[in-house]
Design a protein around this motif. Structure first.
Motif, PDB file in Angstrom:
ATOM      1  N   PHE A   1       0.819  -1.210   0.000  1.00 29.78           N
ATOM      2  CA  PHE A   1       0.000   0.000   0.000  1.00 29.78           C
ATOM      3  C   PHE A   1       0.855   1.262   0.000  1.00 29.78           C
ATOM      4  O   PHE A   1       0.390   2.329   0.390  1.00 29.78           O
ATOM      5  CB  PHE A   1      -0.940  -0.010   1.207  1.00 29.78           C
ATOM      6  CG  PHE A   1      -2.060  -0.991   1.067  1.00 29.78           C
ATOM      7  CD1 PHE A   1      -3.219  -0.651   0.402  1.00 29.78           C
ATOM      8  CD2 PHE A   1      -1.937  -2.280   1.563  1.00 29.78           C
ATOM      9  CE1 PHE A   1      -4.249  -1.565   0.249  1.00 29.78           C
ATOM     10  CE2 PHE A   1      -2.958  -3.203   1.416  1.00 29.78           C
ATOM     11  CZ  PHE A   1      -4.119  -2.848   0.758  1.00 29.78           C
ATOM     12  N   ARG A   2       2.081   1.132  -0.445  1.00 32.52           N
ATOM     13  CA  ARG A   2       2.961   2.285  -0.634  1.00 32.52           C
ATOM     14  C   ARG A   2       3.468   2.309  -2.059  1.00 32.52           C
ATOM     15  O   ARG A   2       3.645   1.260  -2.684  1.00 32.52           O
ATOM     16  CB  ARG A   2       4.148   2.226   0.332  1.00 32.52           C
ATOM     17  CG  ARG A   2       3.784   2.486   1.782  1.00 32.52           C
ATOM     18  CD  ARG A   2       5.026   2.395   2.661  1.00 32.52           C
ATOM     19  NE  ARG A   2       4.719   2.664   4.063  1.00 32.52           N
ATOM     20  CZ  ARG A   2       5.598   2.554   5.054  1.00 32.52           C
ATOM     21  NH1 ARG A   2       6.850   2.187   4.786  1.00 32.52           N
ATOM     22  NH2 ARG A   2       5.232   2.808   6.296  1.00 32.52           N
ATOM     23  N   GLY A   3       3.706   3.496  -2.563  1.00 29.84           N
ATOM     24  CA  GLY A   3       4.259   3.615  -3.903  1.00 29.84           C
ATOM     25  C   GLY A   3       3.240   3.233  -4.966  1.00 29.84           C
ATOM     26  O   GLY A   3       2.022   3.241  -4.764  1.00 29.84           O
ATOM     27  N   TRP A   4       3.760   2.866  -6.119  1.00 33.25           N
ATOM     28  CA  TRP A   4       2.873   2.590  -7.251  1.00 33.25           C
ATOM     29  C   TRP A   4       2.125   1.275  -7.118  1.00 33.25           C
ATOM     30  O   TRP A   4       1.157   1.039  -7.820  1.00 33.25           O
ATOM     31  CB  TRP A   4       3.691   2.625  -8.548  1.00 33.25           C
ATOM     32  CG  TRP A   4       4.767   1.583  -8.628  1.00 33.25           C
ATOM     33  CD1 TRP A   4       6.038   1.681  -8.159  1.00 33.25           C
ATOM     34  CD2 TRP A   4       4.655   0.299  -9.225  1.00 33.25           C
ATOM     35  NE1 TRP A   4       6.738   0.541  -8.403  1.00 33.25           N
ATOM     36  CE2 TRP A   4       5.912  -0.335  -9.078  1.00 33.25           C
ATOM     37  CE3 TRP A   4       3.633  -0.388  -9.876  1.00 33.25           C
ATOM     38  CZ2 TRP A   4       6.156  -1.618  -9.539  1.00 33.25           C
ATOM     39  CZ3 TRP A   4       3.884  -1.664 -10.349  1.00 33.25           C
ATOM     40  CH2 TRP A   4       5.136  -2.263 -10.180  1.00 33.25           C
ATOM     41  N   HIS A   5       2.553   0.409  -6.181  1.00 31.22           N
ATOM     42  CA  HIS A   5       1.812  -0.837  -5.966  1.00 31.22           C
ATOM     43  C   HIS A   5       0.370  -0.582  -5.554  1.00 31.22           C
ATOM     44  O   HIS A   5      -0.523  -1.381  -5.849  1.00 31.22           O
ATOM     45  CB  HIS A   5       2.496  -1.675  -4.880  1.00 31.22           C
ATOM     46  CG  HIS A   5       3.863  -2.134  -5.230  1.00 31.22           C
ATOM     47  ND1 HIS A   5       4.978  -1.375  -4.977  1.00 31.22           N
ATOM     48  CD2 HIS A   5       4.300  -3.267  -5.833  1.00 31.22           C
ATOM     49  CE1 HIS A   5       6.052  -2.029  -5.378  1.00 31.22           C
ATOM     50  NE2 HIS A   5       5.668  -3.173  -5.915  1.00 31.22           N
ATOM     51  N   MET A   6       0.151   0.526  -4.845  1.00 27.26           N
ATOM     52  CA  MET A   6      -1.190   0.799  -4.338  1.00 27.26           C
ATOM     53  C   MET A   6      -2.190   1.072  -5.459  1.00 27.26           C
ATOM     54  O   MET A   6      -3.398   0.985  -5.252  1.00 27.26           O
ATOM     55  CB  MET A   6      -1.157   1.977  -3.368  1.00 27.26           C
ATOM     56  CG  MET A   6      -0.786   3.313  -3.977  1.00 27.26           C
ATOM     57  SD  MET A   6      -0.652   4.607  -2.720  1.00 27.26           S
ATOM     58  CE  MET A   6      -2.309   4.601  -2.040  1.00 27.26           C
ATOM     59  N   LEU A   7      -1.698   1.382  -6.668  1.00 30.38           N
ATOM     60  CA  LEU A   7      -2.603   1.592  -7.793  1.00 30.38           C
ATOM     61  C   LEU A   7      -3.385   0.323  -8.114  1.00 30.38           C
ATOM     62  O   LEU A   7      -4.508   0.387  -8.638  1.00 30.38           O
ATOM     63  CB  LEU A   7      -1.826   2.059  -9.024  1.00 30.38           C
ATOM     64  CG  LEU A   7      -1.112   3.406  -8.894  1.00 30.38           C
ATOM     65  CD1 LEU A   7      -0.316   3.703 -10.155  1.00 30.38           C
ATOM     66  CD2 LEU A   7      -2.117   4.520  -8.605  1.00 30.38           C
TER      67      LEU A   7
ATOM     68  N   ARG B   1      10.028 -13.203  -3.705  1.00 25.63           N
ATOM     69  CA  ARG B   1       8.774 -12.968  -2.991  1.00 25.63           C
ATOM     70  C   ARG B   1       7.829 -12.097  -3.814  1.00 25.63           C
ATOM     71  O   ARG B   1       6.640 -12.385  -3.925  1.00 25.63           O
ATOM     72  CB  ARG B   1       9.056 -12.310  -1.643  1.00 25.63           C
ATOM     73  CG  ARG B   1       7.778 -12.074  -0.820  1.00 25.63           C
ATOM     74  CD  ARG B   1       8.049 -11.418   0.514  1.00 25.63           C
ATOM     75  NE  ARG B   1       8.727 -12.333   1.427  1.00 25.63           N
ATOM     76  CZ  ARG B   1      10.005 -12.232   1.773  1.00 25.63           C
ATOM     77  NH1 ARG B   1      10.753 -11.243   1.280  1.00 25.63           N
ATOM     78  NH2 ARG B   1      10.552 -13.085   2.621  1.00 25.63           N
ATOM     79  N   SER B   2       8.324 -11.020  -4.417  1.00 25.24           N
ATOM     80  CA  SER B   2       7.457 -10.124  -5.183  1.00 25.24           C
ATOM     81  C   SER B   2       6.881 -10.818  -6.407  1.00 25.24           C
ATOM     82  O   SER B   2       5.698 -10.647  -6.739  1.00 25.24           O
ATOM     83  CB  SER B   2       8.244  -8.875  -5.605  1.00 25.24           C
ATOM     84  OG  SER B   2       9.380  -9.244  -6.387  1.00 25.24           O
ATOM     85  N   ASN B   3       7.704 -11.619  -7.082  1.00 26.87           N
ATOM     86  CA  ASN B   3       7.212 -12.334  -8.261  1.00 26.87           C
ATOM     87  C   ASN B   3       6.189 -13.396  -7.880  1.00 26.87           C
ATOM     88  O   ASN B   3       5.182 -13.589  -8.571  1.00 26.87           O
ATOM     89  CB  ASN B   3       8.377 -12.973  -9.015  1.00 26.87           C
ATOM     90  CG  ASN B   3       9.254 -11.949  -9.707  1.00 26.87           C
ATOM     91  OD1 ASN B   3       8.922 -10.768  -9.722  1.00 26.87           O
ATOM     92  ND2 ASN B   3      10.360 -12.385 -10.272  1.00 26.87           N
TER      93      ASN B   3
ATOM     94  N   LEU C   1      -1.542  -7.843 -16.491  1.00 27.14           N
ATOM     95  CA  LEU C   1      -2.548  -8.876 -16.253  1.00 27.14           C
ATOM     96  C   LEU C   1      -3.420  -8.537 -15.049  1.00 27.14           C
ATOM     97  O   LEU C   1      -4.645  -8.714 -15.078  1.00 27.14           O
ATOM     98  CB  LEU C   1      -1.872 -10.231 -16.055  1.00 27.14           C
ATOM     99  CG  LEU C   1      -1.311 -10.902 -17.314  1.00 27.14           C
ATOM    100  CD1 LEU C   1      -0.398 -12.058 -16.932  1.00 27.14           C
ATOM    101  CD2 LEU C   1      -2.456 -11.399 -18.194  1.00 27.14           C
ATOM    102  N   LEU C   2      -2.783  -8.044 -13.998  1.00 27.13           N
ATOM    103  CA  LEU C   2      -3.554  -7.677 -12.809  1.00 27.13           C
ATOM    104  C   LEU C   2      -4.507  -6.529 -13.115  1.00 27.13           C
ATOM    105  O   LEU C   2      -5.648  -6.509 -12.621  1.00 27.13           O
ATOM    106  CB  LEU C   2      -2.616  -7.302 -11.662  1.00 27.13           C
ATOM    107  CG  LEU C   2      -1.914  -8.461 -10.959  1.00 27.13           C
ATOM    108  CD1 LEU C   2      -0.894  -7.936  -9.959  1.00 27.13           C
ATOM    109  CD2 LEU C   2      -2.934  -9.345 -10.255  1.00 27.13           C
ATOM    110  N   GLY C   3      -4.059  -5.584 -13.922  1.00 23.52           N
ATOM    111  CA  GLY C   3      -4.939  -4.485 -14.294  1.00 23.52           C
ATOM    112  C   GLY C   3      -6.147  -4.959 -15.084  1.00 23.52           C
ATOM    113  O   GLY C   3      -7.286  -4.513 -14.848  1.00 23.52           O
TER     114      GLY C   3
END
Length: 728
Positions: free
Chosen positions: A105-111, A216-218, A483-485
């Motif tokens: 929930f920080r940075g561009w991930h929160m988009l 972990r992120s992938n 894909l998530l978008g």
């Protein structure tokens, strides 16, 4: 219903803590993702095993369950592991989860993270606000679960047409809904249970990716993509069982990977248990179990250096797998084939016969010469209904990218990381699902039901997403976010009838009151009176909100079903208006006092027209009974109407109704022979109410009039009701 939240908390808390303590004991030194995967497998195993044990004695009751689970949790906490260790590991894992969540929930991930969490919250509230609306849930998933709750154990429903094979589908998925229905004796907590199953599928995908070596992120991105495929996420509130299968298959992968190490520990047993439980949900996982058992045996022989230790592992694994194989044992005993209602044909030779009607239906023989068109099939899989404003339940327009990335990653894992054995097994799993889907016996699934059948292909797509998580290139990460978008757009609920919107609004207010009231109660009381009084006050707040929620659900339940008849309210798909038009009858029997209802429905061409679950009532208080009209008591499919008319006997049918102590006869569309008899015998069957469709009718059953008629029949041969009567 007032105390149902406390029962839910007791059952979930006890089961979860037993599973977690055992996971810490078995996998204490393992990464957190593997430890929680083990806990999830243990929780599923406990739910299945305890249900099977209690069902055998018809003791599946909320009080019995709470006492057993509470006692077991206390014993496990004190005796199995060191309490301080389990609590310390639990707190440490929560801190790690908090850190990961904070980063999201920080940075561009929160988009992506913020709207995705918002949509999940909306879908969860819809599940709390709306009654079940998915076709298969109304015809059999929740019917089976509801009957098990009514009887406290197994209670088969022997009926014609699709029920000839519904009854023998593996029970492992529907018993989860039975657990959800147990505390409140209704469907209030079915959708939240579906959300928990969905979260466990995401956990399985993440743990599998980490076990294969993904960052972990992938691994998190791949898990999110796999969990938000439209054919997965849009079924969260449906009470279908496909997501349960996906979760259990994915949860097994971390432990299969550990089997390739010199000291596998409990991994083989956990893998076998998870795959067996998946097989107990859907037969599609049974080939995976067989392949994996052979694979584990070979891997253990290679790694442990001898067959003796490997055989010990396999023996324990088979014992752990037993709860998942109950349905196959029952089918073998009762029908002579462990695979029934599915047939098994190899090389053109039928080894085991399946249910005839199911074979005719799924092979397309009940339809007019269906022809498979690859273009239409692909359109349904990837883009169907997107432009119509109707929920897309396919694989999504970019799912081909997931498959491509998965195949590339399979090559990398095989060549670079030398995991050919595990990769080969996972690809064999994918091939087994594709082989079944594209077999001649499933032609109807690729033609008439191509879009709903997309959920069958969600499992191989999830496996390929897990493989793709090991790719570390920057452009691959960009593909994940694209894909998530796209999936985010597909997740937005599109069904908002007037009744649905009003019910959602009231449920949102109740949810906010529950959340705010609980926080305020906890903060106000804990600082003065300690934890126990604060917890008691929070429990009271939740119970009050649960009672308010139940009133809201009851007031909107049949307004939503009426909207479903008009096609303005749906879940994964629109209900058939002619069948959903029985909602006034559903409402008529939704009374505090339950009824015993004899039910019959005519042949509609496929046999999937028995919307029985709503007839059971909100509190599953109504008992549904089918009594055959055939003289010798056999059950014939209603597609064989000429044979039914020739062999039917009204007197024998009336005797069975008397023996079953039914109070009403319910005839659903299309017309049935039973309806014709009810018309001919108005003294025995006084008309009661009709549905919104004239073919749905209910009749009171007068047992005294039936006895007088039978007595006259016994005295005067030939004066019985016309047993050849029926629909023209």
């Amino acid at each position: 219903m007032f105390f149902a939240p406390l029962a839910v908390a007791a059952i979930l808390g006890s089961t979860g803590w037993i599973a977690f303590v055992l996971a810490v004991r078995l996998c204490g030194a393992a990464p957190a993702s593997r430890r929680w995967a083990a806990a999830a497998i243990m929780a599923y195993w406990i739910a299945s095993s305890l249900f099977l044990a209690l069902a055998a004695f018809h003791a599946f009751r909320v009080a019995v369950v709470i006492v057993l689970l509470g006692t077991t949790a206390a014993v496990v906490h004190v005796r199995v592991g060191r309490p301080a260790d389990a609590a310390r590991v639990f707190r440490r894992d929560l801190r790690r989860l908090r850190k990961v969540t904070t980063r999201l929930f920080r940075g561009w991930h929160m988009l992506i993270a913020v709207p995705m969490c918002g949509i999940v919250a909306v879908v969860a509230l819809r599940g709390l606000a709306f009654p079940p609306l998915a076709w298969d849930s109304l015809t059999y998933h929740l019917v089976r679960a509801g009957r098990w709750v009514q009887a406290g154990g197994w209670w088969p429903l022997h009926a014609p047409d699709a029920w000839g094979y519904y009854e023998y589908y593996p029970p492992g998925g529907d018993l989860i809904w039975a657990w959800a229905m147990l505390p409140g004796r209704g469907d209030t907590f079915v959708a939240p249970a579906g959300l928990i199953v969905w979260l466990s599928a995401g956990l399985g995908a993440f743990a599998a990716g980490r076990a294969l070596g993904a960052r972990r992120s992938n691994a998190l991105a791949a898990a999110a993509v796999a969990a938000t495929v439209p054919a997965v996420f849009n079924y969260v509130n449906s009470a279908y069982v496909d997501t349960t299968t996906i979760a259990l298959v994915l949860l097994a992968i971390p432990f299969l990977q550990q089997c390739t190490r010199p000291r596998p520990g409990p991994a083989p047993v956990l893998a076998m248990a998870s795959l067996a439980l998946a097989s107990g949900v859907k037969i599609v996982a049974l080939p995976m179990l067989v392949l994996s058992a052979a694979w584990i045996l070979i891997a253990l022989i290679i790694r442990t250096g001898g067959a003796r230790a490997a055989l010990v592992y396999v023996a324990v694994g088979v014992a752990a797998a037993a709860p998942g194989l109950y349905g196959y044992a029952r089918a073998w005993i009762e029908r002579g084939s462990a695979f029934y209602p599915f047939g098994l044909t190899i090389g053109g030779v039928e080894l085991f016969a399946g249910n005839p009607e199911r074979i005719l239906l799924h092979s397309g023989q009940l339809f007019d010469a269906p022809v498979f068109c690859a273009w239409d099939f692909l359109t349904d899989m990837f883009v169907a209904r997107i432009h119509l404003g109707i929920t897309h339940t396919g694989l999504g327009p970019l799912s081909v990218l997931i498959a491509a990335l998965g195949l590339v990653a399979a090559g990398r894992l095989t060549i670079v990381q030398r995991q050919a054995l595990l990769v080969g097994l996972l690809l064999a799993w994918v091939a087994s699902v594709l082989w079944g889907t594209f077999s001649p016996g499933e032609l109807a699934a690729r033609t008439f039901w191509a879009l709903p059948s997309a959920r069958f292909l969600a499992l191989p797509l999830a496996l390929l997403a897990v493989l793709a998580s090991v790719l570390r290139a920057l452009w691959v990460r960009c593909v994940w976010w694209v894909l998530l978008g796209v999936h985010l757009l597909m997740m937005v609920p599109l069904s908002w009838s007037g009744a649905q919107a009003a019910a959602f609004g009231e449920t949102l207010v109740i949810a906010l009151a529950a959340l705010g009231g609980s926080v305020l109660a906890w903060r106000a009381v804990r600082c003065r009176g300690g934890v126990a009084p604060a917890a008691a006050l929070v429990a009271a707040v939740l119970c009050l909100c649960a009672a308010a929620l139940e009133r809201t659900r009851g007031s909107f339940r049949y307004r939503i079903y009426a909207d479903a008849t008009d096609g303005t309210a749906w879940d994964v798909d629109r209900l058939e208006p002619d069948y959903a038009a029985a909602w006034p009858i559903w409402q008529r029997f939704d009374q505090p006092r339950g009824h015993r209802l004899a039910v019959a429905a005519g042949w509609d061409g496929i046999g999937h027209n028995w919307y029985l679950y709503p007839l059971m009532g909100r509190r599953v208080q109504n008992v549904l009974i089918y009594e055959t009209p055939i003289q010798d008591g056999s059950i014939l499919d209603y597609r064989n109407m000429e044979e039914i008319v020739a062999r039917a006997d009204a007197a024998a049918w009336l005797e069975r109704l008397l023996a079953s102590r039914v109070g009403f006869l319910v005839t659903l569309a299309p017309d049935t022979l039973e309806w014709a008899w009810a018309i001919q015998l108005p003294a025995i069957f006084p008309p009661d109410v009709e549905g919104a469709h004239p073919f749905h009718r209910t009749y009171r059953f007068d047992p005294e009039a039936a006895r007088r008629t039978l007595e006259r029949t016994a005295r005067h041969a030939g004066s019985s009701p016309d047993s050849s009567g029926g629909p023209e």
